[in-house]
Design a protein around this motif. Sequence first.
Motif, PDB file in Angstrom:
ATOM      1  N   GLN A   1      -9.219  -7.863  -2.352  1.00  0.00           N
ATOM      2  CA  GLN A   1      -9.959  -6.673  -2.735  1.00  0.00           C
ATOM      3  C   GLN A   1     -11.453  -6.879  -2.519  1.00  0.00           C
ATOM      4  O   GLN A   1     -11.879  -7.855  -1.885  1.00  0.00           O
ATOM      5  CB  GLN A   1      -9.632  -6.279  -4.189  1.00  0.00           C
ATOM      6  CG  GLN A   1      -9.426  -7.434  -5.154  1.00  0.00           C
ATOM      7  CD  GLN A   1     -10.686  -7.846  -5.876  1.00  0.00           C
ATOM      8  OE1 GLN A   1     -11.698  -8.027  -5.235  1.00  0.00           O
ATOM      9  NE2 GLN A   1     -10.593  -8.022  -7.184  1.00  0.00           N
TER      10      GLN A   1
ATOM     11  N   LEU B   1      -5.550  -9.269  -4.900  1.00  0.00           N
ATOM     12  CA  LEU B   1      -4.716  -8.342  -5.658  1.00  0.00           C
ATOM     13  C   LEU B   1      -3.349  -8.985  -5.767  1.00  0.00           C
ATOM     14  O   LEU B   1      -2.726  -9.331  -4.751  1.00  0.00           O
ATOM     15  CB  LEU B   1      -4.608  -6.992  -4.956  1.00  0.00           C
ATOM     16  CG  LEU B   1      -5.756  -6.011  -5.125  1.00  0.00           C
ATOM     17  CD1 LEU B   1      -5.543  -4.806  -4.222  1.00  0.00           C
ATOM     18  CD2 LEU B   1      -5.880  -5.559  -6.571  1.00  0.00           C
TER      19      LEU B   1
ATOM     20  N   GLY C   1       1.737   4.667  -9.313  1.00  0.00           N
ATOM     21  CA  GLY C   1       1.048   4.045 -10.437  1.00  0.00           C
ATOM     22  C   GLY C   1       1.226   4.708 -11.775  1.00  0.00           C
ATOM     23  O   GLY C   1       0.940   4.089 -12.807  1.00  0.00           O
TER      24      GLY C   1
ATOM     25  N   ASN D   1       2.482  -1.116  -7.505  1.00  0.00           N
ATOM     26  CA  ASN D   1       1.197  -0.505  -7.170  1.00  0.00           C
ATOM     27  C   ASN D   1       0.191  -0.819  -8.272  1.00  0.00           C
ATOM     28  O   ASN D   1      -0.100   0.007  -9.139  1.00  0.00           O
ATOM     29  CB  ASN D   1       1.367   1.005  -7.005  1.00  0.00           C
ATOM     30  CG  ASN D   1       0.104   1.713  -6.578  1.00  0.00           C
ATOM     31  OD1 ASN D   1      -0.964   1.116  -6.454  1.00  0.00           O
ATOM     32  ND2 ASN D   1       0.209   3.009  -6.345  1.00  0.00           N
TER      33      ASN D   1
ATOM     34  N   PRO E   1      -3.216  -1.276  -8.205  1.00  0.00           N
ATOM     35  CA  PRO E   1      -4.418  -0.431  -8.285  1.00  0.00           C
ATOM     36  C   PRO E   1      -4.132   0.952  -8.865  1.00  0.00           C
ATOM     37  O   PRO E   1      -4.902   1.458  -9.682  1.00  0.00           O
ATOM     38  CB  PRO E   1      -4.890  -0.346  -6.827  1.00  0.00           C
ATOM     39  CG  PRO E   1      -4.348  -1.571  -6.180  1.00  0.00           C
ATOM     40  CD  PRO E   1      -3.021  -1.796  -6.830  1.00  0.00           C
TER      41      PRO E   1
ATOM     42  N   ARG F   1      -5.440   2.761 -12.545  1.00  0.00           N
ATOM     43  CA  ARG F   1      -6.204   4.012 -12.500  1.00  0.00           C
ATOM     44  C   ARG F   1      -5.400   5.191 -13.027  1.00  0.00           C
ATOM     45  O   ARG F   1      -5.842   6.332 -12.938  1.00  0.00           O
ATOM     46  CB  ARG F   1      -6.629   4.300 -11.046  1.00  0.00           C
ATOM     47  CG  ARG F   1      -7.589   3.273 -10.477  1.00  0.00           C
ATOM     48  CD  ARG F   1      -7.723   3.364  -8.961  1.00  0.00           C
ATOM     49  NE  ARG F   1      -8.111   4.699  -8.516  1.00  0.00           N
ATOM     50  CZ  ARG F   1      -7.420   5.440  -7.661  1.00  0.00           C
ATOM     51  NH1 ARG F   1      -6.270   4.964  -7.179  1.00  0.00           N
ATOM     52  NH2 ARG F   1      -7.832   6.624  -7.291  1.00  0.00           N
TER      53      ARG F   1
ATOM     54  N   PHE G   1      -2.294   4.948  -4.162  1.00  0.00           N
ATOM     55  CA  PHE G   1      -2.948   3.649  -4.036  1.00  0.00           C
ATOM     56  C   PHE G   1      -4.459   3.865  -4.130  1.00  0.00           C
ATOM     57  O   PHE G   1      -4.941   4.996  -4.230  1.00  0.00           O
ATOM     58  CB  PHE G   1      -2.551   3.011  -2.706  1.00  0.00           C
ATOM     59  CG  PHE G   1      -2.929   1.565  -2.563  1.00  0.00           C
ATOM     60  CD1 PHE G   1      -2.325   0.601  -3.359  1.00  0.00           C
ATOM     61  CD2 PHE G   1      -3.890   1.169  -1.648  1.00  0.00           C
ATOM     62  CE1 PHE G   1      -2.677  -0.733  -3.235  1.00  0.00           C
ATOM     63  CE2 PHE G   1      -4.242  -0.162  -1.513  1.00  0.00           C
ATOM     64  CZ  PHE G   1      -3.635  -1.117  -2.314  1.00  0.00           C
ATOM     65  N   SER G   2      -5.230   2.790  -4.110  1.00  0.00           N
ATOM     66  CA  SER G   2      -6.672   2.898  -4.315  1.00  0.00           C
ATOM     67  C   SER G   2      -7.376   3.694  -3.217  1.00  0.00           C
ATOM     68  O   SER G   2      -8.465   4.223  -3.448  1.00  0.00           O
ATOM     69  CB  SER G   2      -7.295   1.497  -4.410  1.00  0.00           C
ATOM     70  OG  SER G   2      -6.972   0.723  -3.278  1.00  0.00           O
ATOM     71  N   ASP G   3      -6.778   3.799  -2.017  1.00  0.00           N
ATOM     72  CA  ASP G   3      -7.405   4.590  -0.940  1.00  0.00           C
ATOM     73  C   ASP G   3      -6.924   6.037  -0.936  1.00  0.00           C
ATOM     74  O   ASP G   3      -7.200   6.787   0.006  1.00  0.00           O
ATOM     75  CB  ASP G   3      -7.166   3.946   0.423  1.00  0.00           C
ATOM     76  CG  ASP G   3      -5.687   3.866   0.785  1.00  0.00           C
ATOM     77  OD1 ASP G   3      -4.837   4.272  -0.056  1.00  0.00           O
ATOM     78  OD2 ASP G   3      -5.359   3.387   1.883  1.00  0.00           O
TER      79      ASP G   3
ATOM     80  N   SER H   1      -5.947  -0.041   3.994  1.00  0.00           N
ATOM     81  CA  SER H   1      -5.660  -0.961   2.890  1.00  0.00           C
ATOM     82  C   SER H   1      -4.267  -0.731   2.323  1.00  0.00           C
ATOM     83  O   SER H   1      -3.552  -1.683   1.982  1.00  0.00           O
ATOM     84  CB  SER H   1      -6.717  -0.805   1.793  1.00  0.00           C
ATOM     85  OG  SER H   1      -6.756   0.519   1.310  1.00  0.00           O
ATOM     86  N   SER H   2      -3.831   0.532   2.220  1.00  0.00           N
ATOM     87  CA  SER H   2      -2.496   0.813   1.692  1.00  0.00           C
ATOM     88  C   SER H   2      -1.408   0.357   2.661  1.00  0.00           C
ATOM     89  O   SER H   2      -0.345  -0.096   2.229  1.00  0.00           O
ATOM     90  CB  SER H   2      -2.356   2.300   1.377  1.00  0.00           C
ATOM     91  OG  SER H   2      -2.722   3.091   2.487  1.00  0.00           O
TER      92      SER H   2
ATOM     93  N   TYR I   1      -1.170  -3.415   2.304  1.00  0.00           N
ATOM     94  CA  TYR I   1      -0.550  -3.723   1.014  1.00  0.00           C
ATOM     95  C   TYR I   1       0.964  -3.513   1.105  1.00  0.00           C
ATOM     96  O   TYR I   1       1.755  -4.368   0.670  1.00  0.00           O
ATOM     97  CB  TYR I   1      -1.165  -2.816  -0.051  1.00  0.00           C
ATOM     98  CG  TYR I   1      -0.855  -3.194  -1.487  1.00  0.00           C
ATOM     99  CD1 TYR I   1      -1.679  -4.066  -2.190  1.00  0.00           C
ATOM    100  CD2 TYR I   1       0.236  -2.647  -2.156  1.00  0.00           C
ATOM    101  CE1 TYR I   1      -1.422  -4.388  -3.524  1.00  0.00           C
ATOM    102  CE2 TYR I   1       0.502  -2.958  -3.477  1.00  0.00           C
ATOM    103  CZ  TYR I   1      -0.328  -3.832  -4.154  1.00  0.00           C
ATOM    104  OH  TYR I   1      -0.058  -4.145  -5.472  1.00  0.00           O
TER     105      TYR I   1
END
Length: 747
Positions: free
Chosen positions: A439, A445, A469, A501, A503, A507, A512-514, A530-531, A534
């Motif tokens: 990350q 991660l 998530g 998941n 991230p 949240r 995912f975070s993106d 990034s996803s 991952y």
Amino acid sequence: MPNKGVISPGLKPQHESLSVQTSPSVRPDTLPPMTLSPSMTGNPGQPSIELPKIQVLEEKDYIRMPWKNGLGETHQIAISPPSTDFETEEFVWRLALSEVRDSCSFSVFPGYDIALFLLPDAHPTVAHTRRNSLTNRVALHHNDQATPVPLRPLIPYTYSGEWPTTCRIRSGPIRHLTFIANRDRAHVTANLETICLHGLSDDGECNHHPHGTGHEKKDSNGVGVANPTSKMLLGNFTIVYVVSGGIKVAVEGTLEPQIVLTGQTLICERQDESSPTDFAMTPVASDGTPFEKDEHGPDGKTDHQDATVLIIQVNLLRPERRASIVDVTSPRPRGRAGSIIVFDDQPFQPFSQTSSTNLLHDNSTVGSPFATSPPGDSAINANIPLKHWDSARHYRPPVFSARFKNESDVPPAIVRDRLAIEEFPVGAISTAWINIAKQGLSEWLRIPVIVARGKEDGPVVGITAVVHGNELNGVPCIHRVISDIDVSQLRGTVVAVPCVNVPGYLRYSREFSDGKDLNRLFPGQPEGTSSQIYAFNIMDKVVNHFNFLIDLHTASFGRVNSYYVRSDMNDPMAAAMAKLQQPQIILHNSGQDGALRSAAMNRGVKAITVEIGNPQLFQNQYVQWSYLGVMRILAWLNMFSMDPENTVHGGPPPSTILCSKGFWIYTKTGGVLEVYPNVNTVVRKGDLIARIKNIFGNIVEEIYAPSSGVTIGRSSNPVAMAGDRVLHLGVIKKEGEVLAKEAKENY
């Protein structure tokens, strides 16, 4: 036992003697005067006092309790009250001997204090080594803090039972005594003592010479004889555990002395009203025979050994000294200010001039419309429909058994770059953090993984949760499955990933975070977003090691789901797994949609997706259904045994509806959405299933079922944009219908 204050994990353990008060103790001068028996006083009318009760327990008398996680076993020595089930019932104190093979987590005991006594190695060369010469091999971590508390052999260490505690073992298995006491019901002192044949010298060391300093006892020939170590017993219970050597114990008022050898325990129970009791201990030979004289070996030393004993004294607290217990069912004064107002604590009064005047007497003003009777009738008694709410129910906390079962707790985690099942011990439950992707701080991660590896070879079943998530019901499902598995009876390996998941989980987000939906990107790419990276590493490092996969999901925000399974019903293995879940609905879906299940099936892993309810909350009924479904699959694969009543070997139960396809119905305009059918409800073609109103309440769209089917899921969000989801409709499979080879959904 420690007092109720917080003890820092860095606190130095108590040395040599432990005397920590958990509540005000009962001083000897506050005890009632001793009542003598008629035979002692000559007054037949006076009640008698029972003599102390002595019991010697050998190792064969201890109750063996193997841990289900395979990391050790406990031998319960004694518990008070006797025959108490410590997993389900409150107890006063408990003494147990534990053998721990690897790092583990200790149970939490709210309301209790815990004392640990690490025993020296049982190896013959070190069995009788002096306690301060042994190296530290084990440490505790309290409250997930990084600072370790080292444990040293034969030095008591106490801590609060409320603290989550992990035990990290650096080398080899360990043995320790655990004494647990209810802090509100007992005052406990514990100390370790060396019992010497001729007593202690002036400097506190054992006097081994038969003539010594002249203070020891001698026979008529001037040869030293045993000089007992004497104590005065004041507590209700005195517990003596012999760590090494052997002792002869003589208790005042008992007829015969007792011989207690290494690994055995003596328990002396006294009445509250008893006077102080003399208690004498003398070393004996390993066969239990007393040392009548000193016999010297070639090196000039005596052939006997001193005895090392742990002495615990328990003084029960009187009821008037305990905290009072409030009866929640008893009536309470009705204080209105700041209290919760219960609707039905005032009976409803029909509106009238009298009632209105009374109700508003203090707050009414001149000219109030309620000051005089309304025109017409002198009183209004309209038939207004009223709801009289039931009184608030009394809360019943869950049974407190689970907090006392460390045999099911998972150990502290290790860090690995990938899942390598062969690296985890056989016949044990292990945990690990698997490095997945770097990350923004150039840190890994990591995803959590639980590995339950049986003693026999067998299939590898993966259970995953939280690919989205905010879909959380799979987490407690995994916890229940792992806690119910006894690895000594497990064939094969269960690998559980309670959070894929990470991230998104942190949240509270589906994505995912993106911002991408991770469950549309599998099997991912080694180079990409990034996803995608991952997702690729999840497949490469973890899922590729599975033979079977159960992927646990729920609905997402703004939607609710039935309990249903998505599976390729043309695959016999996947179809059997789906039926064993006993869901409300099975939806035929062949994959090809970028989901984790689809990617796993493409790599030969038999997989199903289980949808268990609603997002961002735990629903016990759904969790229980999914847990039983997972256990049925393990039983069907001959990996684990379960209650035959919960095992299904045939087709789905009559209540399960098989759907050949499913699709979502979407809105054409925006507004306030009202959806009428509940989940798991059969609807007919042409039924009105939803309306959309504008903000003023006018209907702007009515939505009708385009075909007959069953409601798999539905929107729960009243605020709808044009093109939002309304209802997930499953088309019920007709008799004789052939399922499509490719069956997708319009996500």
